[in-house]
Design an enzyme around this catalytic site. Structure first.
Site, short mmCIF file in Angstrom:
data_model
loop_
_atom_site.label_atom_id
_atom_site.label_comp_id
_atom_site.label_asym_id
_atom_site.label_seq_id
_atom_site.Cartn_x
_atom_site.Cartn_y
_atom_site.Cartn_z
N GLY A 28 0.83 -1.20 0.00
CA GLY A 28 0.00 0.00 0.00
C GLY A 28 0.86 1.24 0.00
O GLY A 28 1.72 1.39 0.86
N ASN A 102 -6.43 -5.42 6.93
CA ASN A 102 -6.13 -5.78 5.54
C ASN A 102 -7.24 -6.73 5.06
O ASN A 102 -7.51 -7.74 5.72
CB ASN A 102 -4.76 -6.47 5.47
CG ASN A 102 -4.44 -7.05 4.10
OD1 ASN A 102 -3.69 -8.02 3.99
ND2 ASN A 102 -4.98 -6.49 3.05
N CYS A 236 -5.92 -16.33 -0.74
CA CYS A 236 -5.86 -15.61 -2.02
C CYS A 236 -4.63 -16.07 -2.82
O CYS A 236 -3.49 -15.77 -2.46
CB CYS A 236 -5.79 -14.12 -1.78
SG CYS A 236 -5.48 -13.19 -3.30
N CYS A 382 -12.37 -8.84 -7.78
CA CYS A 382 -12.11 -9.36 -6.43
C CYS A 382 -12.92 -8.55 -5.42
O CYS A 382 -12.91 -7.32 -5.47
CB CYS A 382 -10.62 -9.24 -6.11
SG CYS A 382 -10.24 -9.74 -4.43
N CYS A 433 -8.51 -19.48 -2.83
CA CYS A 433 -9.54 -18.75 -3.57
C CYS A 433 -8.99 -18.54 -4.98
O CYS A 433 -7.85 -18.11 -5.15
CB CYS A 433 -9.81 -17.39 -2.93
SG CYS A 433 -10.92 -16.35 -3.93
N CYS A 436 -11.25 -14.89 -9.06
CA CYS A 436 -11.05 -13.94 -10.17
C CYS A 436 -10.76 -14.67 -11.48
O CYS A 436 -10.88 -14.08 -12.55
CB CYS A 436 -9.98 -12.91 -9.83
SG CYS A 436 -8.49 -13.61 -9.14
S1 SF4 Z 1 -10.81 -13.16 -6.10
FE1 SF4 Z 1 -8.70 -13.43 -6.85
S2 SF4 Z 1 -7.59 -11.69 -5.98
FE2 SF4 Z 1 -9.50 -11.88 -4.84
S3 SF4 Z 1 -9.06 -13.15 -3.06
FE3 SF4 Z 1 -9.77 -14.52 -4.66
S4 SF4 Z 1 -7.89 -15.15 -5.73
FE4 SF4 Z 1 -7.39 -13.36 -4.53
#
Ligand code: SF4
Length: 455
Positions: A28, A102, A236, A382, A433, A436
């Site tokens: 950031g 965060n 992520c 995201c 995750c 995206c």
């Molecule tokens: S959507 Fe993509 S950028 Fe967002 S947390 Fe999930 S993997 Fe990460």
């Protein structure tokens, strides 16, 4: 995205926070803040700008106390201005509270709407302020119970470092979207977004804060609880592809080695007959090393990055659209002339920057330009703390790879497959995750969730 740091019970807590935030600057660049406490009162300093521009010796000396938390901000809910800087500090009869957050909460709109209907007044447009209200409004007895009851009401992504009642609190949402690690320096506990911050203050890595875990750190006390309903892990994956520093270990795995493995897998999937492989510096470097090692192609830099381009850079008066790209990355003409090159990109979001870079490489004399991207096409935004544009602005949303190749001006374009990306991870694939890339979100999403929804 944001970077958070905290240090409990050390001689010069504000200075140590300054160093920790310095290491987390990549998370950031919009604003910086440190909040410090000795007893029950909290003093803070927050300003717009980089760590090195916002804190000087005088400010650090004025922040007296042996426990501090800090924050560097990249806005994902609420615009970038002084009232939206963190740590967010509130003064209340139960004592001062400081919050460094965060991630992105997904139930912000509902929670804030209910609170405002009951008369709450908000100072900022950040989702993080809600946490302060939940703690102070809680009917639970004692600070720890109030913090727990507040955290239990949050949904979405949060890694938190708090100061409350002389305690330093660390917490991570049950999905574990964002990283948070625990370190120790002598008798002092440290919490940080990434291990590179522990390295800078010479703290030893102890472990990650687990998804769904809350730790209360007090004088000679360390208490860990898991008060949230267990949920499927959804760490992520983009942290490992792009966001975290390569010298960090996050989610218990090394970022540098992971990015090299992404490059190895790309080379296995895309066999391209070329003269050299080059990265888009700096973020494409590590995957390019892996690609070169696997393919046997020579690794060349191809473009050199100017590290002195700040956000205040003034464009020439004749507006050349790609000037900002050219001033940042300059091609090495002698290495590129007449060559067939594989360019390694970590990701393509809108495609405009890649297009400008390819144009520069062509002007430098590259004969063929093939691009390999170390993740699959980004097709969805995201909602968990990475500031991607809207679905409409994502180049890969509803467009073919051939269309994108043509738009960017490439001879060929190769994205790493979802399997290739997940195989490069050292952790179980179901623990990540990937929304995206797939559009399959691991949590429920409200109808209204935008960066400016509270403005
Ligand atoms: S959507 Fe993509 S950028 Fe967002 S947390 Fe999930 S993997 Fe990460």
């Amino acid at each position: 995205m944001c970077g958070i740091f905290g240090m409990f019970d050390c001689k010069d807590a504000a200075r140590m926070n300054y160093l920790g935030l310095y290491a987390l600057q990549h998370r950031g660049e919009e604003s910086t803040g440190i909040a410090v406490t000795n007893t029950k009162t909290i003093k803070s300093s927050r300003a717009m700008g980089l760590v090195c521009d916002t804190f000087d010796e005088k400010t650090i000396r004025s922040l007296k106390g042996n426990t501090a938390v800090g924050h560097v901000r990249y806005s994902t809910t609420g615009s970038s201005n002084l009232r939206n800087t963190q740590p967010f500090v509130v003064h209340h009869k139960m004592g001062d509270i400081a919050i460094a957050h965060n991630g992105n909460l997904t139930n912000t709109y509902t929670l804030r709407g209910t609170m405002e209907a009951n008369g709450s007044i908000f100072q900022s447009t950040m989702d993080s302020e809600i946490i302060a209200h939940l703690i102070t409004c809680s009917r639970a007895k004692g600070h720890k119970s109030r913090v727990i009851s507040a955290i239990q009401r949050l949904e979405g992504a949060f890694s938190l470092v708090l100061l409350v009642d002389g305690l330093m609190v660390g917490a991570r949402d049950p999905h574990g979207f964002r990283p948070l690690c625990l370190g120790k320096l002598g008798g002092s506990y440290v919490l940080a977004s990434e291990t590179c911050a522990l390295d800078l203050v010479k703290a030893a890595y102890v472990r990650d804060i687990e998804p769904g875990e809350v730790v209360f750190i007090g004088k000679n006390k360390f208490e860990s609880v898991k008060p949230m309903r267990p949920a499927k892990k959804a760490m992520c994956i983009f942290e490992l592809i792009y966001f975290s520093r390569p010298d960090s270990n996050i989610f218990g795995t090394n970022v540098y080695e992971t990015r090299k493995r992404l490059g190895v897998n790309m080379a296995k999937e895309s066999k391209i007959d070329c003269d050299l492989v080059m990265p888009v510096p700096d973020s494409g470097v590590y995957a390019a090393i892996g690609y070169a090692q696997e393919s046997g192609l020579p690794f060349e830099m191809g473009m050199i990055r100017n590290h002195y381009v700040g956000r205040t850079f003034i464009q020439p008066s004749q507006n050349t659209r790609d000037f900002r790209v050219r001033v940042k990355l300059n091609p090495i003409k002698d290495s590129l002339k007449g060559k067939r090159v594989v360019v390694i990109e970590d990701s393509i979001v809108r495609g405009t920057t890649s297009k400008a870079r390819v144009k520069t490489l062509r002007e430098a004399g590259a004969k063929e330009i093939h691009m390999c991207v170390s993740c699959p096409p980004i097709i969805s935004p995201c909602f968990y703390g990475i500031d991607f544009p809207t679905k409409k602005e994502l180049i890969a949303n509803n467009r073919s790879i051939e269309w994108i190749r043509d738009y960017i001006g490439l001879d060929s374009l190769h994205y790493l497959s979802l399997d290739g990306m997940l195989d490069a991870m050292e952790l179980p694939r179901e623990d990540f995750c990937t929304a995206c890339f797939t559009g399959k979100y691991p949590t429920k999403l409200p109808a209204k969730i935008t960066k400016s929804m509270l403005e």
